[in-house]
Design a protein around this motif. Structure first.
Motif, PDB file in Angstrom:
ATOM      1  N   ILE A  63      56.354  35.192  36.649  1.00  0.00           N
ATOM      2  CA  ILE A  63      55.230  35.060  35.709  1.00  0.00           C
ATOM      3  C   ILE A  63      54.398  33.832  36.063  1.00  0.00           C
ATOM      4  O   ILE A  63      53.172  33.903  36.140  1.00  0.00           O
ATOM      5  N   GLU A  64      55.060  32.723  36.310  1.00  0.00           N
ATOM      6  CA  GLU A  64      54.360  31.488  36.672  1.00  0.00           C
ATOM      7  C   GLU A  64      53.638  31.620  38.008  1.00  0.00           C
ATOM      8  O   GLU A  64      52.536  31.093  38.172  1.00  0.00           O
ATOM      9  N   ARG A  65      54.246  32.302  38.965  1.00  0.00           N
ATOM     10  CA  ARG A  65      53.597  32.505  40.268  1.00  0.00           C
ATOM     11  C   ARG A  65      52.307  33.290  40.105  1.00  0.00           C
ATOM     12  O   ARG A  65      51.260  32.900  40.624  1.00  0.00           O
ATOM     13  N   ARG A  66      52.351  34.378  39.370  1.00  0.00           N
ATOM     14  CA  ARG A  66      51.161  35.208  39.158  1.00  0.00           C
ATOM     15  C   ARG A  66      50.082  34.446  38.401  1.00  0.00           C
ATOM     16  O   ARG A  66      48.902  34.507  38.751  1.00  0.00           O
ATOM     17  N   THR A  67      50.493  33.712  37.373  1.00  0.00           N
ATOM     18  CA  THR A  67      49.541  32.924  36.585  1.00  0.00           C
ATOM     19  C   THR A  67      48.865  31.881  37.460  1.00  0.00           C
ATOM     20  O   THR A  67      47.649  31.694  37.380  1.00  0.00           O
ATOM     21  N   SER A  68      49.625  31.213  38.295  1.00  0.00           N
ATOM     22  CA  SER A  68      49.044  30.157  39.129  1.00  0.00           C
ATOM     23  C   SER A  68      48.053  30.729  40.150  1.00  0.00           C
ATOM     24  O   SER A  68      47.060  30.075  40.481  1.00  0.00           O
ATOM     25  N   ILE A  69      48.284  31.932  40.627  1.00  0.00           N
ATOM     26  CA  ILE A  69      47.332  32.556  41.559  1.00  0.00           C
ATOM     27  C   ILE A  69      45.997  32.803  40.854  1.00  0.00           C
ATOM     28  O   ILE A  69      44.936  32.492  41.398  1.00  0.00           O
ATOM     29  N   PHE A  70      46.047  33.337  39.646  1.00  0.00           N
ATOM     30  CA  PHE A  70      44.799  33.552  38.896  1.00  0.00           C
ATOM     31  C   PHE A  70      44.139  32.228  38.533  1.00  0.00           C
ATOM     32  O   PHE A  70      42.911  32.113  38.586  1.00  0.00           O
ATOM     33  N   ASP A  71      44.925  31.223  38.154  1.00  0.00           N
ATOM     34  CA  ASP A  71      44.340  29.918  37.842  1.00  0.00           C
ATOM     35  C   ASP A  71      43.636  29.327  39.062  1.00  0.00           C
ATOM     36  O   ASP A  71      42.558  28.743  38.946  1.00  0.00           O
ATOM     37  N   GLU A  72      44.226  29.507  40.232  1.00  0.00           N
ATOM     38  CA  GLU A  72      43.602  29.021  41.471  1.00  0.00           C
ATOM     39  C   GLU A  72      42.292  29.771  41.734  1.00  0.00           C
ATOM     40  O   GLU A  72      41.283  29.173  42.116  1.00  0.00           O
ATOM     41  N   PHE A  73      42.298  31.078  41.520  1.00  0.00           N
ATOM     42  CA  PHE A  73      41.079  31.881  41.673  1.00  0.00           C
ATOM     43  C   PHE A  73      40.001  31.402  40.698  1.00  0.00           C
ATOM     44  O   PHE A  73      38.846  31.206  41.081  1.00  0.00           O
ATOM     45  N   ASN A  74      40.387  31.208  39.455  1.00  0.00           N
ATOM     46  CA  ASN A  74      39.425  30.757  38.451  1.00  0.00           C
ATOM     47  C   ASN A  74      38.850  29.390  38.802  1.00  0.00           C
ATOM     48  O   ASN A  74      37.655  29.146  38.608  1.00  0.00           O
ATOM     49  N   GLN A  75      39.678  28.506  39.328  1.00  0.00           N
ATOM     50  CA  GLN A  75      39.186  27.191  39.735  1.00  0.00           C
ATOM     51  C   GLN A  75      38.181  27.308  40.878  1.00  0.00           C
ATOM     52  O   GLN A  75      37.184  26.576  40.904  1.00  0.00           O
ATOM     53  N   LEU A  76      38.412  28.216  41.793  1.00  0.00           N
ATOM     54  CA  LEU A  76      37.431  28.468  42.865  1.00  0.00           C
ATOM     55  C   LEU A  76      36.092  28.880  42.272  1.00  0.00           C
ATOM     56  O   LEU A  76      35.039  28.399  42.698  1.00  0.00           O
ATOM     57  N   LEU A  77      36.128  29.786  41.305  1.00  0.00           N
ATOM     58  CA  LEU A  77      34.889  30.214  40.653  1.00  0.00           C
ATOM     59  C   LEU A  77      34.196  29.030  39.986  1.00  0.00           C
ATOM     60  O   LEU A  77      32.973  28.865  40.107  1.00  0.00           O
ATOM     61  N   LEU A  78      34.959  28.223  39.268  1.00  0.00           N
ATOM     62  CA  LEU A  78      34.386  27.079  38.563  1.00  0.00           C
ATOM     63  C   LEU A  78      33.748  26.082  39.522  1.00  0.00           C
ATOM     64  O   LEU A  78      32.738  25.456  39.196  1.00  0.00           O
ATOM     65  N   GLU A  79      34.323  25.937  40.700  1.00  0.00           N
ATOM     66  CA  GLU A  79      33.784  25.006  41.694  1.00  0.00           C
ATOM     67  C   GLU A  79      32.501  25.524  42.330  1.00  0.00           C
ATOM     68  O   GLU A  79      31.651  24.745  42.736  1.00  0.00           O
ATOM     69  N   LYS A  80      32.372  26.845  42.423  1.00  0.00           N
ATOM     70  CA  LYS A  80      31.293  27.416  43.213  1.00  0.00           C
ATOM     71  C   LYS A  80      30.112  27.946  42.401  1.00  0.00           C
ATOM     72  O   LYS A  80      29.058  28.217  42.961  1.00  0.00           O
ATOM     73  N   THR A  81      30.279  28.115  41.071  1.00  0.00           N
ATOM     74  CA  THR A  81      29.184  28.676  40.285  1.00  0.00           C
ATOM     75  C   THR A  81      29.283  28.243  38.833  1.00  0.00           C
ATOM     76  O   THR A  81      30.353  27.842  38.358  1.00  0.00           O
ATOM     77  N   GLU A  82      28.185  28.325  38.135  1.00  0.00           N
ATOM     78  CA  GLU A  82      28.157  28.014  36.706  1.00  0.00           C
ATOM     79  C   GLU A  82      28.923  29.086  35.938  1.00  0.00           C
ATOM     80  O   GLU A  82      28.792  30.277  36.208  1.00  0.00           O
ATOM     81  N   VAL A  83      29.710  28.652  34.966  1.00  0.00           N
ATOM     82  CA  VAL A  83      30.459  29.566  34.119  1.00  0.00           C
ATOM     83  C   VAL A  83      30.169  29.215  32.660  1.00  0.00           C
ATOM     84  O   VAL A  83      30.264  28.055  32.272  1.00  0.00           O
ATOM     85  N   LEU A  84      29.794  30.232  31.891  1.00  0.00           N
ATOM     86  CA  LEU A  84      29.546  30.088  30.456  1.00  0.00           C
ATOM     87  C   LEU A  84      30.446  31.055  29.711  1.00  0.00           C
ATOM     88  O   LEU A  84      31.027  31.967  30.306  1.00  0.00           O
ATOM     89  N   THR A  85      30.547  30.889  28.415  1.00  0.00           N
ATOM     90  CA  THR A  85      31.261  31.852  27.599  1.00  0.00           C
ATOM     91  C   THR A  85      30.327  32.362  26.505  1.00  0.00           C
ATOM     92  O   THR A  85      29.193  31.893  26.393  1.00  0.00           O
ATOM     93  N   PHE A  86      30.790  33.309  25.728  1.00  0.00           N
ATOM     94  CA  PHE A  86      29.964  33.852  24.652  1.00  0.00           C
ATOM     95  C   PHE A  86      30.831  34.368  23.517  1.00  0.00           C
ATOM     96  O   PHE A  86      32.004  34.672  23.692  1.00  0.00           O
ATOM     97  N   ARG A  87      30.219  34.432  22.368  1.00  0.00           N
ATOM     98  CA  ARG A  87      30.808  35.002  21.155  1.00  0.00           C
ATOM     99  C   ARG A  87      29.760  35.937  20.564  1.00  0.00           C
ATOM    100  O   ARG A  87      28.586  35.833  20.895  1.00  0.00           O
TER     101      ARG A  87
END
Length: 166
Positions: A63-87
């Motif tokens: 579970i931790e291995r899979r989570t860390s892979i997605f967290d690493e992917f998300n960090q790549l996105l955050l480094e390379k482009t603007e990210v916003l959220t919405f409600r």
């Protein structure tokens, strides 16, 4: 402590025009404006039998291995482009309210993989909407298919796979 800031009224209008029918995406309804792209731990859509083997009774390390892979992917996105959220707000609960983050730390903590569909984000520079999914698969809705190669590249760097609509 606050994690989000409303974007300006002008930017709200621009984003609402840039990202039509967000309510349909959140409700998992198909729209003609977007193309579906999944990012997954798995290199193919799982069969029922594979799902039972690969998603049930996982040990803590996996579970931790899979989570860390997605967290690493998300960090790549955050480094390379603007990210916003919405409600969603308004009388019918269908009017999007776009928000930025008060800090990089707030942004990183919001976009943490839980495998429970917790975060929903926009990547305005990529004309993409990005959701945390379930079963070790997250979802992009793309308006511009030229960004697909960028997403595939980021996914490949961390060991994820891109899958077309099932």
């Amino acid at each position: 402590m606050r994690r989000f800031l409303n974007v300006s009224k002008q930017r709200q209008k621009e984003l609402e025009a840039q990202f039509p029918n967000l309510i349909d995406l959140v409700q998992v309804n198909e729209t003609t404006e977007y193309t579906y792209l999944a990012v997954s731990i798995f290199d193919h859509w799982l069969t029922r039998e594979e799902s039972m083997d690969l998603l049930a009774d996982l040990d803590r390390n996996e579970i931790e291995r899979r989570t860390s892979i997605f967290d690493e992917f998300n960090q790549l996105l955050l480094e390379k482009t603007e990210v916003l959220t919405f409600r969603f707000r308004g009388m019918n609960g269908d009017k999007p309210k776009f928000k930025s983050f008060v800090s990089k730390q707030a942004q990183s903590s919001y976009i943490r993989q839980t495998d429970m569909g917790m975060y929903k984000t926009l990547l305005p520079e990529l004309n993409a909407v990005y959701f945390e999914g379930y079963d070790d698969t997250n979802i992009f809705y793309l308006q511009d298919l030229t960004v697909k190669s960028f997403i595939e590249s980021c996914a490949s760097k961390v060991g994820l796979h891109c899958l077309e609509h099932w």
